[in-house]
Design an enzyme around this catalytic site. Structure first.
Site, short mmCIF file in Angstrom:
data_model
loop_
_atom_site.label_atom_id
_atom_site.label_comp_id
_atom_site.label_asym_id
_atom_site.label_seq_id
_atom_site.Cartn_x
_atom_site.Cartn_y
_atom_site.Cartn_z
N HIS A 157 -19.53 14.64 -26.15
CA HIS A 157 -19.20 13.76 -27.30
C HIS A 157 -19.07 12.30 -26.92
CE1 HIS A 157 -15.40 14.87 -25.47
NE2 HIS A 157 -14.81 13.87 -26.08
N ASP A 171 1.16 19.95 -20.28
CA ASP A 171 0.29 18.79 -20.42
C ASP A 171 1.03 17.87 -21.37
OD1 ASP A 171 -1.64 16.95 -20.94
OD2 ASP A 171 -3.18 18.37 -21.57
N LYS A 173 -0.47 7.35 -23.23
CA LYS A 173 0.01 7.80 -24.54
C LYS A 173 1.49 7.43 -24.67
CE LYS A 173 -4.07 9.90 -24.34
NZ LYS A 173 -4.17 11.23 -23.79
N ALA A 186 1.15 14.48 -22.38
CA ALA A 186 0.77 13.14 -22.88
C ALA A 186 1.69 12.65 -23.99
CB ALA A 186 -0.68 13.16 -23.34
N PHE A 199 -6.55 20.42 -24.19
CA PHE A 199 -7.20 19.13 -24.45
C PHE A 199 -8.60 19.14 -23.83
CE2 PHE A 199 -7.90 14.61 -23.28
CZ PHE A 199 -7.95 14.11 -24.55
N ASP A 200 -9.52 18.29 -24.33
CA ASP A 200 -10.91 18.39 -23.88
C ASP A 200 -11.11 18.17 -22.38
OD1 ASP A 200 -10.35 15.74 -24.40
OD2 ASP A 200 -12.28 15.27 -25.31
N TYR A 231 0.83 -1.21 0.00
CA TYR A 231 0.00 0.00 0.00
C TYR A 231 0.87 1.26 0.00
CZ TYR A 231 -3.92 3.07 1.11
OH TYR A 231 -4.87 4.04 1.06
C1 LIG Z 1 -5.30 11.99 -23.12
C2 LIG Z 1 -4.94 13.34 -22.74
C3 LIG Z 1 -5.28 13.86 -21.50
C4 LIG Z 1 -6.13 13.10 -20.49
O1 LIG Z 1 -5.56 11.91 -20.14
P1 LIG Z 1 -6.42 10.58 -19.80
O2 LIG Z 1 -5.36 9.60 -19.46
O3 LIG Z 1 -7.20 10.23 -21.02
O4 LIG Z 1 -7.30 10.89 -18.67
C5 LIG Z 1 -4.88 15.14 -21.20
N1 LIG Z 1 -4.20 15.86 -22.09
C6 LIG Z 1 -3.84 15.40 -23.30
C7 LIG Z 1 -3.07 16.26 -24.24
C8 LIG Z 1 -4.22 14.13 -23.67
O5 LIG Z 1 -3.90 13.68 -24.88
#
Ligand SMILES: *Cc1c(COP(=O)(O)O)cnc(C)c1O
Length: 457
Positions: free
Chosen positions: A449, A214, A257, A216, A124-125, A72
């Site tokens: 969406h 951000d 990603k 990813a 990002f969304d 844990y």
């Molecule tokens: C996928 C993504 C996120 C969110 O990540 P999740 O693992 O899907 O929750 C945030 N920012 C970018 C640029 C992404 O491609």
């Protein structure tokens, strides 16, 4: 004769996929309310919905999973990940989260309040969702050329520094941090140059503000810097990654990603103070600070994935596959965001289906047509994704209506890319006969969406 290019790996395990008939697909998509998220995976032949968590892990990653430590607190898997983040990305502090949006939720709980404004390139969304949910504003200052799909720019994901300077001069008091998304997913998986990252840092320092990446697809971004930016051709991807993050105060990561795992995320930061602020939220929403919603075995696979994902040979294999698909589409005259992005091809639905009224969701219409044609599942990056304006509740119609074909990592071969290209060509050839699109029957108040229900308009 020069040897042709080939993948930097061989295949050890396979998964069967199945073709279907057009009649079957017509039935399935109707039942799915014309929302491709509602399809069952076995109703899909080639799945390009997302490159998120859909990649193939390596033998080394699977091996690491077997020795995961499920304690844990203080698991060795946590320390493996801590070391990988320190060595590869350069951050002293981090906390695991179950995926990228959870990292946003935790960090933004600590740093974002009502009325705040968060400028950067395209958000990002889920990032935008987490900002708007807190009644704050996401301010997109991407360079203008990004919305011209045919114009070439080596770093179409860049923040417009002049716009940022001006914005900060007027609004700095409302800005908790500047955000840069690498690569810029929304603008078509387009990279951000090192010069731009350096300039964002300079503007931030001028106003004494922190910078969030951000991250990813940070490794794909680093690959593009190596290939396209002067002065970086002889640096390793890992050296470039280190320099990139030297300009950030914190990062949020969707490990699904570029870290090539099926689930996971994290926040990394240079400040212990920010780590402390986040820790309460992490414990509340995710889990204890040494696992944050991840199994020990998953943290182990992630540590290995961060290393493999920042190797040049892997990235070259991946990005050349995306480029290969782009080149096939170019041969057929199909318009897409060019140059090809890192993780996906973004097909320009405004140019293909101008006869469909924009109120009937051109990119979604194209996505449904491609599915009917060959069982290929892409995703709409257009008006459905853009949601309604939180204040007026009117539909927002973005400049671009894109059908994103995201390529999972190490998963499909170039034969699959050929099937995708020809299927899209067949739809393209009959584009003039497609005159109507889709209408909304039900939608959620935010991030509609994913669950929207549609019918033929
Ligand atoms: C996928 C993504 C996120 C969110 O990540 P999740 O693992 O899907 O929750 C945030 N920012 C970018 C640029 C992404 O491609």
């Amino acid at each position: 004769m020069e040897l042709p290019f080939a993948e930097s790996y061989k295949i050890k395990m396979v998964e069967t996929i199945r073709r279907s008939t057009r009649t079957e697909r017509e039935e399935w998509i109707k039942t799915a309310k014309y929302n491709l998220f509602n399809l069952k995976s076995d109703q899909v032949f080639i799945d390009l919905l997302t490159d998120s968590g859909t990649g193939a892990m390596s033998d080394k990653q699977w091996g690491a999973m077997m020795v995961g430590d499920e304690s844990y607190a203080g698991a060795s898997s946590y320390y493996n990940l801590k070391n990988a983040i320190k060595n590869i990305l350069g951050f002293d502090y981090f906390m695991p989260t179950h995926q990228g949006r959870a990292a946003e939720n935790v960090l933004f709980s600590a740093l974002v309040k009502e009325g705040d404004c968060i400028p950067g390139n395209s958000h990002f969304d889920t990032t935008k969702g987490h900002i708007e949910f807190r009644k704050a504003h996401a301010v997109d200052l991407t360079i203008d050329i990004a919305s011209d799909t045919e114009a070439y720019h080596p770093f179409k994901g860049n923040v417009d520094i002049d716009k940022l300077e001006k914005y900060m001069a007027e609004n700095a008091a409302k800005v908790p941090f500047i955000i840069v998304t690498v690569t810029n997913n929304t603008a078509g998986g387009q990279p951000v140059s090192m010069e731009c990252l350096r300039e964002v840092r300079r503007v931030a320092d001028k106003h004494n503000k922190p910078v969030l990446f951000d991250s990813a697809r940070f490794a794909e971004n680093a690959y593009f810097i190596k290939i396209r930016e002067k002065g970086y051709e002889n640096k390793t991807v890992k050296e470039i990654v280190k320099e990139m993050f030297s300009y950030a105060d914190f990062m949020t990561m969707s490990s699904k990603k570029d870290a090539i795992v099926n689930i996971g995320g994290f926040i990394a930061m240079k400040s212990q103070e920010v780590w402390r602020q986040c820790s309460t939220y992490n414990i509340m929403f995710e889990g204890f600070v040494t696992y944050g919603g991840m199994a020990g075995r998953d943290m182990n696979a992630l540590s290995v994935g961060l290393d493999e994902g920042t190797e040049f040979e892997y990235l070259e294999t991946r990005i050349k596959q995306v480029e290969y698909l782009g080149n096939r589409l170019k041969e057929f005259g199909i318009p897409f965001q060019s140059p090809a992005g890192g993780h996906a091809i973004f097909v320009d639905a405004n140019k293909i289906l101008p006869n469909v009224p924009k109120e009937q969701f051109r990119a979604q219409t194209l996505a449904v047509e491609l599915y009917l044609e060959a069982g290929i599942r892409g995703v709409e990056i257009g008006a459905l994704l853009a949601d309604r304006d939180p204040e007026t509740r009117e539909n927002r119609f973005p400049k671009l209506e894109l059908l994103r074909l995201a390529i999972p990592r190490r998963t499909y071969t170039n034969n699959h890319m050929d099937v995708i290209a020809v299927a899209l060509k067949n739809v393209f050839d009959r584009r003039d006969s497609i005159k109507s699109g889709l209408k909304i029957m039900w939608e959620a108040p935010i991030m509609r969406h994913f669950t929207v229900e549609l019918d033929k308009a």
